[in-house]
Enzyme design. Sequence first.
Site, mmCIF file in Angstrom:
data_model
loop_
_atom_site.group_PDB
_atom_site.id
_atom_site.type_symbol
_atom_site.label_atom_id
_atom_site.label_comp_id
_atom_site.label_asym_id
_atom_site.label_seq_id
_atom_site.Cartn_x
_atom_site.Cartn_y
_atom_site.Cartn_z
ATOM 1 N N LEU A 1 0.884 -1.161 0.000
ATOM 2 C CA LEU A 1 0.000 0.000 0.000
ATOM 3 C C LEU A 1 0.916 1.203 0.000
ATOM 4 O O LEU A 1 1.781 1.329 0.871
ATOM 5 C CB LEU A 1 -0.919 -0.010 1.226
ATOM 6 C CG LEU A 1 -2.029 1.050 1.255
ATOM 7 C CD1 LEU A 1 -2.963 0.900 0.049
ATOM 8 C CD2 LEU A 1 -2.831 0.953 2.542
ATOM 9 N N ASP A 2 0.760 2.064 -0.997
ATOM 10 C CA ASP A 2 1.717 3.149 -1.199
ATOM 11 C C ASP A 2 1.864 4.044 0.026
ATOM 12 O O ASP A 2 0.942 4.199 0.822
ATOM 13 C CB ASP A 2 1.307 4.000 -2.404
ATOM 14 C CG ASP A 2 1.423 3.230 -3.710
ATOM 15 O OD1 ASP A 2 2.290 2.362 -3.819
ATOM 16 O OD2 ASP A 2 0.620 3.518 -4.620
ATOM 17 N N TYR A 3 3.030 4.658 0.124
ATOM 18 C CA TYR A 3 3.368 5.574 1.216
ATOM 19 C C TYR A 3 2.321 6.653 1.389
ATOM 20 O O TYR A 3 1.954 7.015 2.517
ATOM 21 C CB TYR A 3 4.738 6.190 0.895
ATOM 22 C CG TYR A 3 5.289 7.168 1.904
ATOM 23 C CD1 TYR A 3 5.684 6.747 3.169
ATOM 24 C CD2 TYR A 3 5.464 8.512 1.567
ATOM 25 C CE1 TYR A 3 6.216 7.643 4.094
ATOM 26 C CE2 TYR A 3 6.002 9.415 2.474
ATOM 27 C CZ TYR A 3 6.369 8.979 3.744
ATOM 28 O OH TYR A 3 6.901 9.858 4.645
ATOM 29 N N ASP A 4 1.793 7.160 0.261
ATOM 30 C CA ASP A 4 0.821 8.257 0.333
ATOM 31 C C ASP A 4 -0.626 7.778 0.256
ATOM 32 O O ASP A 4 -1.535 8.578 0.051
ATOM 33 C CB ASP A 4 1.097 9.287 -0.767
ATOM 34 C CG ASP A 4 1.193 8.657 -2.155
ATOM 35 O OD1 ASP A 4 1.148 7.417 -2.254
ATOM 36 O OD2 ASP A 4 1.317 9.414 -3.140
ATOM 37 N N SER A 5 -0.844 6.475 0.440
ATOM 38 C CA SER A 5 -2.201 5.930 0.508
ATOM 39 C C SER A 5 -2.488 5.461 1.930
ATOM 40 O O SER A 5 -1.580 5.227 2.716
ATOM 41 C CB SER A 5 -2.372 4.770 -0.477
ATOM 42 O OG SER A 5 -2.186 5.220 -1.807
#
Length: 207
Positions: free
Chosen positions: A41-45
């Site tokens: 899960l992306d850093y900015d999600s």
Amino acid sequence: MSEIIVFNKPFQVLTQFTDTEGRSTLSDFIKRKGVYAAGRLDYDSEGLLILTDDGKLQHQLADPKFKLEKTYWAQVEGEISDSALEQLRKGVELKDGITRPARTKKLSSPSVWPRNPPIRERKNQPTSWIELKISEGKNRQVRRMTAAVGFPTLRLIRVAIGNWTVDGLAPGAFRTEQVNIPVSKSKPRPRPEAVKKTRRKPERRTR
């Protein structure tokens, strides 16, 4: 039976336990050793992340070939149009190929926790929320899909993986669950039988 950790990953947290750049990681919230994230899960999600110490289960939860549906809520820039939603449903052309059709719909403003820091909002520029359900895992796929149809994603929350959800979990909180998922065992394909070539003995000629 295997145990999983159902975690609500906050914004700007890496889905790993160490980082050489001093960024926030899973170790700031989960102190258990020997568990690993099933997928990324992306850093900015934000939102749902599942961890387990069962390697086979981790593979089955993460591998797109098992088609485990993931549900996302995306806050996008602008009032999403019906034509854009229809494009998402049919599949979107990205640099690494066409996406599978997504199940998507527009949401009225969902009840979600505040993000820290909040998104940057522009004056006179509305935003809208959509729900997307996908079963593949291209890199930053949801963000690229919404951008491709003209509505860049400002905030992205994964709310469900299969039947698991973040319901009742504040950002940074987690719960443990016992699961019994039959892990499929891949069988090697049978090799075609080798055809043995035999030399034909020359016939003896009788005089």
